[in-house]
Motif scaffolding. Structure first.
Motif, short mmCIF file in Angstrom:
data_model
loop_
_atom_site.label_atom_id
_atom_site.label_comp_id
_atom_site.label_asym_id
_atom_site.label_seq_id
_atom_site.Cartn_x
_atom_site.Cartn_y
_atom_site.Cartn_z
N TRP A 175 0.85 -1.20 0.00
CA TRP A 175 0.00 0.00 0.00
C TRP A 175 0.89 1.25 0.00
N LYS A 176 0.67 2.18 0.92
CA LYS A 176 1.45 3.43 0.97
C LYS A 176 2.47 3.42 2.11
N PHE A 177 2.69 2.25 2.70
CA PHE A 177 3.61 2.18 3.84
C PHE A 177 5.04 2.40 3.35
N TYR A 178 5.69 3.39 3.95
CA TYR A 178 6.98 3.86 3.46
C TYR A 178 7.77 4.47 4.62
N GLY A 179 9.09 4.42 4.50
CA GLY A 179 9.94 5.17 5.41
C GLY A 179 10.61 4.40 6.52
N LEU A 180 10.42 3.08 6.57
CA LEU A 180 11.11 2.27 7.57
C LEU A 180 12.46 1.79 7.02
N PRO A 181 13.40 1.41 7.89
CA PRO A 181 14.73 1.01 7.43
C PRO A 181 14.81 -0.40 6.86
N GLY A 182 13.66 -1.00 6.55
CA GLY A 182 13.64 -2.33 5.97
C GLY A 182 12.30 -2.59 5.29
N LEU A 183 12.27 -3.58 4.43
CA LEU A 183 11.06 -3.95 3.70
C LEU A 183 9.96 -4.40 4.67
N VAL A 184 8.78 -3.82 4.56
CA VAL A 184 7.66 -4.20 5.43
C VAL A 184 7.09 -5.54 4.97
N LEU A 185 7.11 -6.53 5.83
CA LEU A 185 6.58 -7.85 5.51
C LEU A 185 5.18 -8.07 6.08
N SER A 186 4.85 -7.37 7.15
CA SER A 186 3.53 -7.50 7.77
C SER A 186 3.14 -6.15 8.35
N VAL A 187 1.88 -5.76 8.13
CA VAL A 187 1.40 -4.51 8.70
C VAL A 187 -0.12 -4.57 8.83
N TYR A 188 -0.62 -3.97 9.89
CA TYR A 188 -2.07 -4.01 10.15
C TYR A 188 -2.43 -2.83 11.04
N ASP A 189 -3.69 -2.39 10.93
CA ASP A 189 -4.13 -1.35 11.85
C ASP A 189 -4.49 -2.00 13.19
N THR A 190 -4.46 -1.21 14.24
CA THR A 190 -4.64 -1.77 15.58
C THR A 190 -6.05 -2.30 15.84
N GLN A 191 -7.01 -1.93 14.96
CA GLN A 191 -8.35 -2.51 15.06
C GLN A 191 -8.48 -3.79 14.25
N HIS A 192 -7.41 -4.13 13.53
CA HIS A 192 -7.35 -5.34 12.69
C HIS A 192 -8.47 -5.37 11.64
N GLN A 193 -8.76 -4.20 11.09
CA GLN A 193 -9.72 -4.13 9.98
C GLN A 193 -9.02 -4.27 8.64
N TYR A 194 -7.73 -3.91 8.59
CA TYR A 194 -6.94 -4.03 7.37
C TYR A 194 -5.62 -4.68 7.71
N ASN A 195 -5.20 -5.63 6.87
CA ASN A 195 -4.02 -6.43 7.17
C ASN A 195 -3.31 -6.81 5.87
N PHE A 196 -1.99 -6.64 5.84
CA PHE A 196 -1.18 -7.07 4.70
C PHE A 196 -0.15 -8.07 5.23
N THR A 197 -0.19 -9.29 4.69
CA THR A 197 0.65 -10.38 5.19
C THR A 197 1.55 -10.91 4.08
N PHE A 198 2.83 -11.03 4.37
CA PHE A 198 3.82 -11.53 3.42
C PHE A 198 3.51 -12.96 2.99
N ILE A 199 3.61 -13.21 1.66
CA ILE A 199 3.46 -14.57 1.13
C ILE A 199 4.82 -15.10 0.68
N ASP A 200 5.47 -14.39 -0.26
CA ASP A 200 6.79 -14.79 -0.73
C ASP A 200 7.45 -13.63 -1.47
N MET A 201 8.71 -13.81 -1.84
CA MET A 201 9.44 -12.80 -2.60
C MET A 201 10.24 -13.49 -3.69
N GLN A 202 10.18 -12.94 -4.91
CA GLN A 202 10.86 -13.51 -6.05
C GLN A 202 11.63 -12.44 -6.81
#
Length: 272
Positions: A175-202
């Motif tokens: 999504w628009k997650f940006y600015g951390l010192p490493g690739l984001v593999l998992s991120v979610y809002d604290t209400q757990h209404q939206y979630n992005f979970t790593f599957i694989d990398m190629q």
């Protein structure tokens, strides 16, 4: 002398080819499972599969199915028309979220282009990459063999917990997650209404660009307000505001029931 020059040129060309191949290995593509809670009363979960394609300069985040359709349309219009005809008669899976947006980020300029549809209308806007004011935490966990650290950030009405890979030093994520010192593999809002979970990398050698298409140029705020109008009453939106009109025929038909919006929570970006 001439032979030496030829050998030197060939050696330079060989080194250039090796260097080009090495630089291409930095281009990667990460798959994510994107989930959202459609209805916070029944806790119905909807999913899509997205991919993040990136190198040192740009990043493209896209829905896998939408990308396949747009690629077919761009390269073989006849085949695309047949595929669309077949899709209209095929019922989609019940847990499909239908998030069809693209996000193309310019990591040097720290801007992005967002493209999406509301009803049958296409929109696009350009904005600065968000500042989440990340707070880095001394918490770690393993995700697919990568040592990940935790960060907490806030953006447009939501607080997010992100886990970034300490061994992949790139500032991008889904999504628009940006600015951390490493690739984001998992991120979610604290209400757990939206979630992005790593599957694989190629490895990926595909282009990091958008398909050419016509769209209404707008701003993020105007787009979100337009989407709120659609979300409030999708049927009325198709009838009153869509560029391509849809005749629903008899009230309560299958298609009308299918697009009926029963979301009981806010979208990701909350306008004040």
């Amino acid at each position: 002398m001439r032979k030496s020059i030829v050998i030197l040129i060939l050696s330079i060309m060989s080194l250039a080819a090796i260097y080009a191949e090495e630089t291409r290995t930095f281009e990667s593509e990460v798959s994510y499972l994107a989930t959202c809670i459609k209805d916070t009363v029944t806790n119905k979960v909807l999913t899509d599969t997205f991919k993040l394609r990136f190198d040192g300069n740009k990043a493209l985040f896209y829905n896998v199915e939408t990308f396949a359709e747009d690629s077919l349309k761009h390269n073989d219009l006849t085949a695309w028309q047949k595929a669309i005809g077949s899709a209209l008669t095929r019922k989609q899976r019940a847990d499909k979220a239908n998030s069809s947006y693209y996000i193309l980020a310019d990591l040097q300029q720290k801007t992005y282009i967002f493209k999406d549809k509301i009803g049958t209308n296409s929109f696009s806007y350009t904005d600065s990459l968000p500042a989440f004011n990340w707070q880095l935490k001394s918490e770690y966990k393993d995700i697919a063999g990568h040592r990940c650290a935790k960060a907490i950030g806030k953006y447009m009405g939501r607080t997010y917990e992100a886990w970034y890979a300490t061994d992949i030093p790139t500032p991008v994520g889904p999504w628009k997650f940006y600015g951390l010192p490493g690739l984001v593999l998992s991120v979610y809002d604290t209400q757990h209404q939206y979630n992005f979970t790593f599957i694989d990398m190629q490895p990926c050698h595909g282009e990091i660009t958008l398909f050419p298409s016509k769209s209404f140029k707008t701003t993020k705020e105007k787009f979100l307000k337009e989407y709120a109008i659609y979300q409030n009453d999708p049927i009325a939106y198709y009838n009153d505001r869509a560029m391509i009109k849809i005749n629903f025929g008899k009230a309560g038909n299958d298609f009308e029931q299918e697009i009926k919006n029963d979301n009981r929570h806010r979208i990701m970006e909350i306008l004040k």
